[in-house]
Scaffold this motif. Sequence first.
Motif, mmCIF file in Angstrom:
data_model
loop_
_atom_site.group_PDB
_atom_site.id
_atom_site.type_symbol
_atom_site.label_atom_id
_atom_site.label_comp_id
_atom_site.label_asym_id
_atom_site.label_seq_id
_atom_site.Cartn_x
_atom_site.Cartn_y
_atom_site.Cartn_z
ATOM 1 N N GLY A 11 76.027 37.947 82.230
ATOM 2 C CA GLY A 11 74.568 37.886 82.148
ATOM 3 C C GLY A 11 73.872 39.238 82.077
ATOM 4 O O GLY A 11 72.728 39.380 82.510
ATOM 5 N N SER A 12 74.540 40.244 81.490
ATOM 6 C CA SER A 12 73.857 41.540 81.385
ATOM 7 C C SER A 12 72.679 41.451 80.405
ATOM 8 O O SER A 12 71.656 42.115 80.603
ATOM 9 N N GLU A 173 72.538 46.007 72.616
ATOM 10 C CA GLU A 173 72.120 44.613 72.831
ATOM 11 C C GLU A 173 70.949 44.541 73.796
ATOM 12 O O GLU A 173 69.995 43.782 73.579
HETATM 13 C C1 GRF Z 1 77.397 39.769 74.584
HETATM 14 O O1 GRF Z 1 78.206 40.796 74.093
HETATM 15 C C2 GRF Z 1 76.853 38.929 73.449
HETATM 16 O O2 GRF Z 1 76.735 39.627 72.265
HETATM 17 C C3 GRF Z 1 77.882 37.835 73.316
HETATM 18 O O3 GRF Z 1 78.340 37.602 74.623
HETATM 19 C C4 GRF Z 1 78.180 38.767 75.417
HETATM 20 C C5 GRF Z 1 77.468 38.365 76.660
HETATM 21 O O4 GRF Z 1 77.419 39.386 77.619
HETATM 22 N N1 GRF Z 1 77.304 36.693 72.659
HETATM 23 P P1 GRF Z 1 76.500 39.209 78.905
HETATM 24 O O5 GRF Z 1 76.950 37.924 79.613
HETATM 25 O O6 GRF Z 1 75.080 39.141 78.464
HETATM 26 O O7 GRF Z 1 76.789 40.425 79.757
#
Ligand code: GRF
Length: 199
Positions: A11-12, A173
């Motif tokens: 969930g980052s 992201e």
């Molecule tokens: C991210 O790299 C996103 O691109 C992919 O899953 C990952 C989720 O990471 N769909 P987080 O749980 O938000 O840390």
Amino acid sequence: MKIAVLCSGNGSNLQAIIDGVKSGYIPAEIALVVSDRKDAYALVRAREAGVYRLALSIGDFKSREDFDREIMKNLKARGVDLVVLAGYMRLLSPEFIREYSDRVINIHPALLPSFKGTHAIRDALKYGVKVTGVTVHFVDEELDNGPVILQKAVDIREDDNEETLLERVHKEEHKLYPEAIKLFAEGKLKIDGRRVARQ
Ligand code: GRF
């Protein structure tokens, strides 16, 4: 505008969205966070932010359709306008996509249409491309396929491994997803076939 964030893991990206809402950068409210895994760290982040949480196990439902219906019921009850997939490891049913048509977005750790699927970082490294990146896109019935909203390139270095590349991809992201949600919330995205115009 009310958003729901669907997660399965760390969930980052959810955290970046929580922070973006808190600071006022994203003009929206997080109405709920849904996880298909009860032990997802995303649920801890949601709790700490005081956001309503829903944890569901697919095993408790007769079918994937029933599982998605339960989620939809909760989205409706909370008046959700936009569904944000943030590391959600499940394909949404056609019924869900139809119900929330043009109102579901996803983030993918590659420059789509390259490296679709769950191992995008590993696949890009293995292929040997010099540039990969991040894509935010609308979700349709096919995996990692809908109209592209925003993309950002990330250079691959000679000494990169999965961990170092993932770290730089995540950094991008965490900027790109809040930006895309902000644009959606401000009504600035217009879909025209496969193309998304910013107004
Ligand atoms: C991210 O790299 C996103 O691109 C992919 O899953 C990952 C989720 O990471 N769909 P987080 O749980 O938000 O840390």
